[in-house]
Design a protein around this motif. Structure first.
Motif, mmCIF file in Angstrom:
data_model
loop_
_atom_site.group_PDB
_atom_site.id
_atom_site.type_symbol
_atom_site.label_atom_id
_atom_site.label_comp_id
_atom_site.label_asym_id
_atom_site.label_seq_id
_atom_site.Cartn_x
_atom_site.Cartn_y
_atom_site.Cartn_z
ATOM 1 N N GLN A 317 10.578 45.164 2.802
ATOM 2 C CA GLN A 317 11.096 44.843 1.473
ATOM 3 C C GLN A 317 10.034 45.026 0.400
ATOM 4 O OE1 GLN A 317 13.106 41.005 2.818
ATOM 5 N NE2 GLN A 317 14.718 41.961 1.609
ATOM 6 N N CYS A 318 9.096 45.935 0.685
ATOM 7 C CA CYS A 318 8.003 46.178 -0.264
ATOM 8 C C CYS A 318 8.523 46.564 -1.649
ATOM 9 C CB CYS A 318 7.086 47.281 0.234
ATOM 10 S SG CYS A 318 6.193 46.865 1.723
ATOM 11 N N VAL A 321 9.222 43.581 -3.542
ATOM 12 C CA VAL A 321 7.972 42.883 -3.874
ATOM 13 C C VAL A 321 7.231 43.620 -4.993
ATOM 14 C CG1 VAL A 321 5.678 42.244 -2.995
ATOM 15 C CG2 VAL A 321 7.719 41.729 -1.645
ATOM 16 N N CYS A 331 10.150 37.976 2.023
ATOM 17 C CA CYS A 331 10.460 39.112 2.901
ATOM 18 C C CYS A 331 10.628 38.577 4.327
ATOM 19 C CB CYS A 331 9.342 40.146 2.861
ATOM 20 S SG CYS A 331 9.574 41.467 4.069
ATOM 21 N N PHE A 334 7.617 38.828 6.703
ATOM 22 C CA PHE A 334 6.313 38.376 6.208
ATOM 23 C C PHE A 334 5.647 37.408 7.178
ATOM 24 C CE2 PHE A 334 3.614 35.280 4.083
ATOM 25 C CZ PHE A 334 2.744 36.101 3.388
ATOM 26 N N CYS A 338 5.106 41.433 10.203
ATOM 27 C CA CYS A 338 4.213 42.132 9.278
ATOM 28 C C CYS A 338 3.014 41.248 8.931
ATOM 29 C CB CYS A 338 4.986 42.519 8.013
ATOM 30 S SG CYS A 338 4.028 43.516 6.869
ATOM 31 N N GLY A 345 4.662 47.078 6.064
ATOM 32 C CA GLY A 345 4.710 47.615 4.708
ATOM 33 C C GLY A 345 3.316 47.698 4.117
ATOM 34 N N MET A 348 0.884 44.687 2.578
ATOM 35 C CA MET A 348 0.113 43.859 3.493
ATOM 36 C C MET A 348 -1.224 44.523 3.831
ATOM 37 S SD MET A 348 0.530 40.938 4.780
ATOM 38 C CE MET A 348 1.947 40.043 5.375
ATOM 39 N N CYS A 355 1.392 40.865 -0.677
ATOM 40 C CA CYS A 355 1.625 40.188 0.606
ATOM 41 C C CYS A 355 0.302 39.798 1.263
ATOM 42 C CB CYS A 355 2.447 41.077 1.532
ATOM 43 S SG CYS A 355 4.113 41.345 0.894
HETATM 44 S S1 SF4 Z 1 4.237 44.289 3.179
HETATM 45 FE FE1 SF4 Z 1 5.345 43.468 4.928
HETATM 46 S S2 SF4 Z 1 5.848 41.366 4.358
HETATM 47 FE FE2 SF4 Z 1 5.303 42.434 2.464
HETATM 48 S S3 SF4 Z 1 7.270 43.164 1.660
HETATM 49 FE FE3 SF4 Z 1 6.395 44.839 2.856
HETATM 50 S S4 SF4 Z 1 7.285 44.585 4.894
HETATM 51 FE FE4 SF4 Z 1 7.615 42.624 3.809
#
Ligand code: SF4
Lengths: 375, 90
Positions: A317-318, A321, A331, A334, A338, A345, A348, A355
């Motif tokens: 769900q980046c 975000v 997310c 999260f 991840c 994503g 992170m 994240c």
């Molecule tokens: S980095 Fe990972 S935790 Fe953050 S939105 Fe993207 S997939 Fe979700």
């Protein structure tokens, strides 16, 4: 609070917090976006949200260069890096960014010659020392790093270094802000403008945000007090019915930016018609490529690249975000599937990603604890 | 990558006006200063360094404040300094 322990300016911070609270109109909620990942990092590291009234929310924007590289570009870079004659060079931040079949680190483990560098000039030095290798520099970043890539390329040309090329992924901040303002998902009251990008582009390019979208923007520095001060300036503008571009970071950012830096970027690079951003999709005129005149240094011209668009993983769900629609901990993956060690994503991966900032500073547990207490 | 590190110019090179020796946290590094020389750059000036390039001149107070701030950042700053020390700019 960590902030209080670490900074003798805690008194100033408290005084600012009181002034901020006094400026908030009763019953009104405020949402400000900090465009730059460096700001996100400071906000979570120092728990700055604890200094703001509950009616003031900071949402994180798309200003983390590693976070916005789409899967397809990582795949293209790996396709170049795995050619037997190629030595790929990259900033360390980029190494763990996942493509559809793994990251630079995975490709390196499988035998590709990929080396971490601090500066594009290190990549050029690698080319000088290894004349029998094709050395490619993976260029990423906003206007802060584009001038260094351009300068390096001019140096390569001046020295006649032929085994050096650039895989150009530089992006520009203004179209990304525009995409966010045009997106229906989010209603913002103003922006904290990026500090170091503005060192290069100056403050003028933001004026349309105030003029056409009637949102104030305050270019801000990276210390906790800078950010609180900028929030104060945003609220003061709203309270006085003004929408202007202001520069809180005058001690570093000149109003007109760095003319030399803009000139070399313009000499070497031009806007792409469109470029895909991870999570945000295609944005017109939002990225740079090398001009025709420098095609011999362009890795996209020198080597075949697949250029295939790859959809982000379903769980990721980046995009939400990066647009500030979701908070990182909202997310679904999260902190579970991840994590910084095994990112799904991009947010992170870099310490400037929202994240990773939440994850590293244990912020999410505090938020959850707070919510649990309220429930 | 996006962290700017302050340093103080200790030497200019007559044969390479785009390079300078810069003191970063007590250690001298070669940095490209080609983006900040148009308005003049002198030994003793402070600059903010990004990926091996000085991107802006800053005053001494700002330099000290941002050094303190960066030291407070811990690992990210340590990583950036370590990367800078491995760098071979020329
Ligand atoms: S980095 Fe990972 S935790 Fe953050 S939105 Fe993207 S997939 Fe979700």
């Amino acid at each position: 609070m960590r902030f209080v322990d670490e900074y003798r300016d805690a008194d100033k911070a408290r005084a600012l917090a009181a002034q901020i609270a006094a400026l908030c109109q009763p019953g009104r909620r405020y949402k400000f976006m900090e465009v730059c990942g460096g700001h996100t990092h400071t906000i979570y590291k120092h728990g700055l949200e604890d200094y703001l009234p509950e009616t003031v929310t900071l949402v994180h924007g798309p200003g983390c260069p590693v976070c916005v590289i789409p899967m397809g570009r990582v795949d293209d870079a790996i396709a170049i890096a795995t050619r037997p004659e190629v030595t790929m060079t990259s900033f360390g931040d980029m190494m763990r960014v996942p493509g559809s079949h793994g990251s630079f680190f995975d490709a390196k483990a499988a035998g590709a010659d990929i080396r971490m560098v601090y500066s594009p000039l290190d990549a050029l030095e690698t080319a000088r020392r290894n004349p029998d290798r094709q050395v490619v520099f993976m260029a990423i970043g906003f206007e802060t790093t584009a001038p260094s890539t351009a300068m390096t390329l001019l140096r390569a040309e001046a020295e006649g270094i032929e085994n050096f090329s650039v895989f150009c992924n530089h992006v520009t901040i203004i179209p990304a802000i525009k995409a966010i303002l045009d997106s229906p998902d989010l209603r913002l009251d103003g922006f904290l403008g990026p500090g170091h990008v503005s060192t290069v582009i100056g403050c003028r390019p933001y004026r349309w945000i105030a003029a056409q979208h009637h949102k104030p923007l305050v270019v801000a520095g990276f210390e906790p007090l800078d950010i609180l001060q900028a929030v104060y300036q945003l609220l003061a503008q709203l309270a006085e019915g003004r929408c202007e571009v202001e520069n809180q970071y005058k001690r570093v950012v000149p109003w007109d930016g760095n003319a030399t830096a803009l000139k070399v970027v313009n000499q070497v690079m031009e806007l792409r018609p469109h470029f895909e951003w991870r999570g945000l999709g295609f944005i017109s005129h939002s990225a740079l490529k090398l001009r025709e005149r420098y095609a011999s240094f362009d890795a996209e011209v020198r080597f075949p690249v697949p250029g295939v668009r790859v959809a982000d993983p379903k769980a990721c769900q980046c995009g939400e975000v990066l647009k500030g629609v979701l908070k990182p901990w909202e997310c679904k993956v999260f902190g579970t599937a991840c994590t910084p060690e095994n990112p799904i994503g991009t947010c992170m991966v870099s310490s400037e990603g929202a994240c990773a900032a939440y994850y590293n500073f244990g912020r999410f547990t505090r938020v959850r604890v707070r919510e649990a207490v309220r429930a | 990558m996006c962290l700017g590190i302050p340093g103080q110019v200790v030497e200019r090179f007559s044969d390479r006006p785009d390079l300078a020796s810069v003191d970063v946290c007590g250690v001298q590094r070669t940095v490209n200063v080609g983006l900040v020389t148009d308005e003049g750059l002198e030994v003793g000036d402070w600059v903010l360094i990004h990926v091996g390039f000085a991107l802006s001149k800053i005053d001494e107070d700002e330099a000290r404040a941002s050094l303190e701030f960066l030291e407070g950042m811990g690992q990210a700053y340590a990583d950036e300094l370590a990367a800078l020390s491995r760098s071979r700019i020329g």
